[in-house]
Structure formats: C-alpha cells, structure tokens
Design a protein around this motif. Structure first.
Motif: not given
Length: 228
Positions: A98-104, A168-184
């Motif tokens: 439903s939304g993004l909680d935070h970005v790093v 290109s980073q050694r530790r990342r998600s398969r989509h290259g994005v680290r942002a937390h979702w708000r949702g259920s």
C-alpha cells in the motif's frame, strides 16, 4: 527557504526513480502503468528500463515543495528532480503493498549527508542511532511521509551518498532495490494457519523486495518515527 517543521510539512518525496524491467515488477504482483508509475499511498515508484546490463536500482527521487533550483541537481550525490505535488493515488496490488515505509541512503559521512538533506528540504534529523560501528540518522520528509534512513559504516569508500540498491552491488535484492513496503499479507486459498505458521506457509508467501541484516535493530526506531 523550505520549511518542514511547521504544520504544512511542504517537502515530500513524490516518487523514487527506479531503473529496472517493468515486467519483472509486474511479475511480483505490483501494478505498473504504461508510463512506469507504480501508484502507492504517499511515495510512489516510477520504473524506467535500463540502458546497460548493470544499470539497476534506485536512480534518484522526485521531490515537491523544495527549491526549483534543485531540479536536475543532486543532494550530496542523490539525483533529484523537482515536481509538483501529486494527487493521492493508490493501486490494487496483488502483492499487498500500500505504501513505502522508508528508503535507505548509504554514506561515508553521516553529518555531511544529513546536513545536505536538511538544507535542501528543511526536514531535520528526527533521531540518531549507533549500533556498533554503524551510525544511522533518520529524516521524515513531510507529515506522515517517507522516512529517509541515512546509514554510515567505516568500510564505505570516500565519495558522495547513494541510495542502497543502486548499481552493481554484492548484497542486494534481485530487483536492485532496498525499500520497505507497508501492506498486508492475506492467507492463501486453503490455508487455515495463523501466526508464524501462516507466515511460513509457502502458499501464503509474498515476494519480499527488502531484507537487511539490521532490520530487527531498526524496528523500534521506525515505530518511534511513526508518531511524526
């Protein structure tokens, strides 16, 4: 000068610019419009196809309520566009987002980067935290808006700040994005489990676009920030 501490809370992150394949994002259960927009409450995403094989992740952000002179510039390395305030929008995403909680944001100099964000947006630090050698600073851009978590580690090389998940980073998600979702997360058909059993049932699992080793350490901080 932008004022973020008053009741107007004018500076906001309207969307994050993401370099990636729109079809991949659709495959995990997100609605992606023809123009690449992933509509979310608060801060949305905008997906653009990559121009190189290793070009992936968060490329920048679009801010409203800030000085127009920032358009096309960067905030300590964070590529910035200035846009008008968007109308509230929402999409019915199968993944439950439903939304993004935070970005790093990663930086070698916490004070430099947090100072640049405050200078550009008027939104000062809400909290500082130290966990071992890791230092964290937290901004919230707009009332109830996106939390910007700035992280500094001694092993980070000198240079400008960057969004975690860029390039290109050694530790990342398969989509290259680290942002937390708000949702259920809704139970899958035929699942009668509850609690941890429900969460561990493979039929109920949802794709996770964010996972960090220090998530548990920051949960309490984010709960505190939810009051702002």
């Amino acid at each position: 000068m932008v004022v973020c501490e008053d009741l107007t809370m004018s500076a906001r992150v309207e969307w994050l610019d993401i370099v990636g394949d729109p079809e991949v994002w659709r495959s995990v259960g997100l609605v992606v419009a023809d123009d690449g927009l992933v509509p979310l409450m608060g801060t949305s995403l905008r997906i653009t196809p990559p121009t190189a094989a290793d070009d992936i992740g968060i490329a920048g952000w679009a801010l409203s309520g800030v000085d127009a002179a920032l358009d096309g510039a960067d905030i300590d390395g964070l590529q910035t566009r200035v846009v008008g305030a968007a109308s509230p929008m929402f999409g019915q995403h199968d993944v439950g987002a439903s939304g993004l909680d935070h970005v790093v944001v990663m930086t070698c100099d916490l004070e430099r980067t947090t100072g640049a964000i405050e200078s550009a947006t008027g939104c000062g630090l809400k909290r500082m935290r130290e966990v071992g050698e890791m230092r964290q600073g937290f901004h919230r851009l707009g009332r109830g808006g996106l939390i910007v978590e700035v992280v500094s580690l001694p092993e980070l090389p000198e240079g400008p700040a960057r969004f975690l998940g860029r390039g290109s980073q050694r530790r990342r998600s398969r989509h290259g994005v680290r942002a937390h979702w708000r949702g259920s997360r809704e139970p899958a058909e035929g699942c009668r489990a509850t609690g941890s059993a429900h969460r561990n049932d493979q039929r109920c699992r949802r794709p996770r676009l964010a996972r960090r080793s220090y998530d548990r350490m920051t949960c309490r901080v984010h709960s505190d920030l939810a009051r702002w």
